[in-house]
Write a protein that holds these residues in place. Structure first.
Motif, PDB file in Angstrom:
ATOM      1  N   SER A   3      -7.386 -32.211  13.323  1.00  0.00           N
ATOM      2  CA  SER A   3      -6.658 -31.042  12.822  1.00  0.00           C
ATOM      3  C   SER A   3      -7.621 -29.897  12.578  1.00  0.00           C
ATOM      4  O   SER A   3      -8.630 -30.067  11.890  1.00  0.00           O
ATOM      5  CB  SER A   3      -5.948 -31.358  11.504  1.00  0.00           C
ATOM      6  OG  SER A   3      -4.951 -32.311  11.686  1.00  0.00           O
ATOM      7  N   GLY A   4      -7.288 -28.745  13.133  1.00  0.00           N
ATOM      8  CA  GLY A   4      -7.984 -27.521  12.806  1.00  0.00           C
ATOM      9  C   GLY A   4      -7.129 -26.748  11.823  1.00  0.00           C
ATOM     10  O   GLY A   4      -5.901 -26.714  11.948  1.00  0.00           O
ATOM     11  N   ASP A   5      -7.764 -26.149  10.841  1.00  0.00           N
ATOM     12  CA  ASP A   5      -7.039 -25.494   9.762  1.00  0.00           C
ATOM     13  C   ASP A   5      -7.770 -24.215   9.376  1.00  0.00           C
ATOM     14  O   ASP A   5      -9.004 -24.189   9.341  1.00  0.00           O
ATOM     15  CB  ASP A   5      -6.983 -26.445   8.555  1.00  0.00           C
ATOM     16  CG  ASP A   5      -6.301 -25.840   7.361  1.00  0.00           C
ATOM     17  OD1 ASP A   5      -5.072 -25.896   7.309  1.00  0.00           O
ATOM     18  OD2 ASP A   5      -6.994 -25.307   6.480  1.00  0.00           O
ATOM     19  N   VAL A   6      -7.030 -23.172   9.106  1.00  0.00           N
ATOM     20  CA  VAL A   6      -7.630 -21.959   8.556  1.00  0.00           C
ATOM     21  C   VAL A   6      -6.740 -21.468   7.412  1.00  0.00           C
ATOM     22  O   VAL A   6      -5.512 -21.446   7.531  1.00  0.00           O
ATOM     23  CB  VAL A   6      -7.851 -20.862   9.622  1.00  0.00           C
ATOM     24  CG1 VAL A   6      -6.544 -20.357  10.188  1.00  0.00           C
ATOM     25  CG2 VAL A   6      -8.675 -19.719   9.064  1.00  0.00           C
ATOM     26  N   GLN A   7      -7.383 -21.159   6.292  1.00  0.00           N
ATOM     27  CA  GLN A   7      -6.678 -20.648   5.131  1.00  0.00           C
ATOM     28  C   GLN A   7      -7.190 -19.242   4.839  1.00  0.00           C
ATOM     29  O   GLN A   7      -8.380 -18.962   4.982  1.00  0.00           O
ATOM     30  CB  GLN A   7      -6.915 -21.534   3.911  1.00  0.00           C
ATOM     31  CG  GLN A   7      -6.381 -22.934   4.094  1.00  0.00           C
ATOM     32  CD  GLN A   7      -6.651 -23.806   2.882  1.00  0.00           C
ATOM     33  OE1 GLN A   7      -7.047 -23.344   1.823  1.00  0.00           O
ATOM     34  NE2 GLN A   7      -6.428 -25.099   3.042  1.00  0.00           N
ATOM     35  N   TRP A   8      -6.286 -18.389   4.434  1.00  0.00           N
ATOM     36  CA  TRP A   8      -6.636 -17.016   4.075  1.00  0.00           C
ATOM     37  C   TRP A   8      -6.230 -16.810   2.625  1.00  0.00           C
ATOM     38  O   TRP A   8      -5.050 -16.782   2.294  1.00  0.00           O
ATOM     39  CB  TRP A   8      -5.925 -16.031   4.988  1.00  0.00           C
ATOM     40  CG  TRP A   8      -6.146 -14.587   4.687  1.00  0.00           C
ATOM     41  CD1 TRP A   8      -7.048 -14.043   3.805  1.00  0.00           C
ATOM     42  CD2 TRP A   8      -5.446 -13.487   5.256  1.00  0.00           C
ATOM     43  NE1 TRP A   8      -6.951 -12.678   3.804  1.00  0.00           N
ATOM     44  CE2 TRP A   8      -5.975 -12.302   4.687  1.00  0.00           C
ATOM     45  CE3 TRP A   8      -4.424 -13.379   6.196  1.00  0.00           C
ATOM     46  CZ2 TRP A   8      -5.506 -11.043   5.023  1.00  0.00           C
ATOM     47  CZ3 TRP A   8      -3.968 -12.119   6.532  1.00  0.00           C
ATOM     48  CH2 TRP A   8      -4.508 -10.973   5.955  1.00  0.00           C
ATOM     49  N   LEU A   9      -7.220 -16.703   1.772  1.00  0.00           N
ATOM     50  CA  LEU A   9      -6.986 -16.420   0.359  1.00  0.00           C
ATOM     51  C   LEU A   9      -6.862 -14.911   0.216  1.00  0.00           C
ATOM     52  O   LEU A   9      -7.847 -14.185   0.327  1.00  0.00           O
ATOM     53  CB  LEU A   9      -8.139 -16.953  -0.500  1.00  0.00           C
ATOM     54  CG  LEU A   9      -8.085 -16.654  -1.982  1.00  0.00           C
ATOM     55  CD1 LEU A   9      -6.931 -17.408  -2.637  1.00  0.00           C
ATOM     56  CD2 LEU A   9      -9.401 -16.989  -2.643  1.00  0.00           C
ATOM     57  N   PHE A  10      -5.631 -14.428   0.044  1.00  0.00           N
ATOM     58  CA  PHE A  10      -5.417 -12.991  -0.127  1.00  0.00           C
ATOM     59  C   PHE A  10      -6.082 -12.511  -1.411  1.00  0.00           C
ATOM     60  O   PHE A  10      -6.787 -11.515  -1.427  1.00  0.00           O
ATOM     61  CB  PHE A  10      -3.926 -12.647  -0.179  1.00  0.00           C
ATOM     62  CG  PHE A  10      -3.170 -13.029   1.048  1.00  0.00           C
ATOM     63  CD1 PHE A  10      -3.473 -12.481   2.280  1.00  0.00           C
ATOM     64  CD2 PHE A  10      -2.149 -13.958   0.981  1.00  0.00           C
ATOM     65  CE1 PHE A  10      -2.765 -12.829   3.413  1.00  0.00           C
ATOM     66  CE2 PHE A  10      -1.432 -14.310   2.106  1.00  0.00           C
ATOM     67  CZ  PHE A  10      -1.745 -13.748   3.321  1.00  0.00           C
ATOM     68  N   SER A  11      -5.826 -13.227  -2.491  1.00  0.00           N
ATOM     69  CA  SER A  11      -6.458 -12.915  -3.771  1.00  0.00           C
ATOM     70  C   SER A  11      -6.362 -14.136  -4.670  1.00  0.00           C
ATOM     71  O   SER A  11      -5.425 -14.921  -4.586  1.00  0.00           O
ATOM     72  CB  SER A  11      -5.793 -11.710  -4.444  1.00  0.00           C
ATOM     73  OG  SER A  11      -4.468 -12.013  -4.803  1.00  0.00           O
ATOM     74  N   GLY A  12      -7.372 -14.283  -5.510  1.00  0.00           N
ATOM     75  CA  GLY A  12      -7.403 -15.401  -6.432  1.00  0.00           C
ATOM     76  C   GLY A  12      -8.545 -15.231  -7.407  1.00  0.00           C
ATOM     77  O   GLY A  12      -9.524 -14.530  -7.129  1.00  0.00           O
ATOM     78  N   PRO A  13      -8.463 -15.873  -8.560  1.00  0.00           N
ATOM     79  CA  PRO A  13      -9.488 -15.708  -9.582  1.00  0.00           C
ATOM     80  C   PRO A  13     -10.801 -16.376  -9.188  1.00  0.00           C
ATOM     81  O   PRO A  13     -10.816 -17.436  -8.583  1.00  0.00           O
ATOM     82  CB  PRO A  13      -8.886 -16.395 -10.808  1.00  0.00           C
ATOM     83  CG  PRO A  13      -7.939 -17.398 -10.242  1.00  0.00           C
ATOM     84  CD  PRO A  13      -7.414 -16.790  -8.977  1.00  0.00           C
ATOM     85  N   ASP A  14     -11.899 -15.704  -9.500  1.00  0.00           N
ATOM     86  CA  ASP A  14     -13.232 -16.287  -9.350  1.00  0.00           C
ATOM     87  C   ASP A  14     -13.652 -16.716 -10.750  1.00  0.00           C
ATOM     88  O   ASP A  14     -14.017 -15.894 -11.579  1.00  0.00           O
ATOM     89  CB  ASP A  14     -14.204 -15.256  -8.775  1.00  0.00           C
ATOM     90  CG  ASP A  14     -15.590 -15.836  -8.521  1.00  0.00           C
ATOM     91  OD1 ASP A  14     -15.991 -16.774  -9.247  1.00  0.00           O
ATOM     92  OD2 ASP A  14     -16.263 -15.345  -7.606  1.00  0.00           O
ATOM     93  N   GLN A  15     -13.584 -18.010 -11.006  1.00  0.00           N
ATOM     94  CA  GLN A  15     -13.830 -18.494 -12.360  1.00  0.00           C
ATOM     95  C   GLN A  15     -15.310 -18.499 -12.720  1.00  0.00           C
ATOM     96  O   GLN A  15     -15.666 -18.734 -13.871  1.00  0.00           O
ATOM     97  CB  GLN A  15     -13.204 -19.868 -12.537  1.00  0.00           C
ATOM     98  CG  GLN A  15     -11.694 -19.792 -12.425  1.00  0.00           C
ATOM     99  CD  GLN A  15     -11.016 -21.111 -12.700  1.00  0.00           C
ATOM    100  OE1 GLN A  15     -11.596 -22.011 -13.297  1.00  0.00           O
ATOM    101  NE2 GLN A  15      -9.779 -21.243 -12.268  1.00  0.00           N
ATOM    102  N   VAL A  16     -16.185 -18.217 -11.760  1.00  0.00           N
ATOM    103  CA  VAL A  16     -17.614 -18.121 -12.049  1.00  0.00           C
ATOM    104  C   VAL A  16     -17.957 -16.722 -12.553  1.00  0.00           C
ATOM    105  O   VAL A  16     -18.608 -16.559 -13.581  1.00  0.00           O
ATOM    106  CB  VAL A  16     -18.463 -18.462 -10.798  1.00  0.00           C
ATOM    107  CG1 VAL A  16     -19.934 -18.228 -11.053  1.00  0.00           C
ATOM    108  CG2 VAL A  16     -18.207 -19.899 -10.371  1.00  0.00           C
TER     109      VAL A  16
END
Length: 108
Positions: free
Chosen positions: A76-89
């Motif tokens: 399986s090839g997979d690509v995810q696009w995180l439009f926006s999300g918190p950077d907890q660091v």
């Protein structure tokens, strides 16, 4: 919907003691079986998910192709696009992050 086309949706929520907002998540998508002629077990899918947590909201889209090389081996090839999300660091917001993936499954 049809023998080749399916849809999915899921949702969940949780409440953590001492944390003000309730966390919840929802996702939806479609899956197409046998998208290429002569490959009856292959699957192509796309989806979208939203997650709300105390750290912030996350919006993500995903596309994958699952190719069966044999009856017992698939890749399986997979690509995810995180439009926006918190950077907890850093405490800031991640934007437009592309996350590729590759997975092999052996079943017997």
């Amino acid at each position: 919907l049809t023998p080749r086309l399916g849809v999915f949706g899921r949702a969940g929520f949780s409440k953590t003691e001492g944390v003000s907002p309730t966390s919840y998540a929802a996702s939806t998508g479609i899956r197409l079986t046998s998208p290429l002629f002569g490959r009856p077990k292959d699957r192509l899918g796309v989806g979208y998910s939203f997650q709300r947590e105390a750290a912030g909201d996350e919006h993500l889209a995903e596309a994958y192709y699952n190719m069966f090389l044999t009856d017992h081996l698939s890749v399986s090839g997979d690509v995810q696009w995180l439009f926006s999300g918190p950077d907890q660091v850093t405490g800031k917001t991640n934007r437009d992050v592309i996350i590729p993936g590759l997975r092999a499954v052996v079943s017997f």
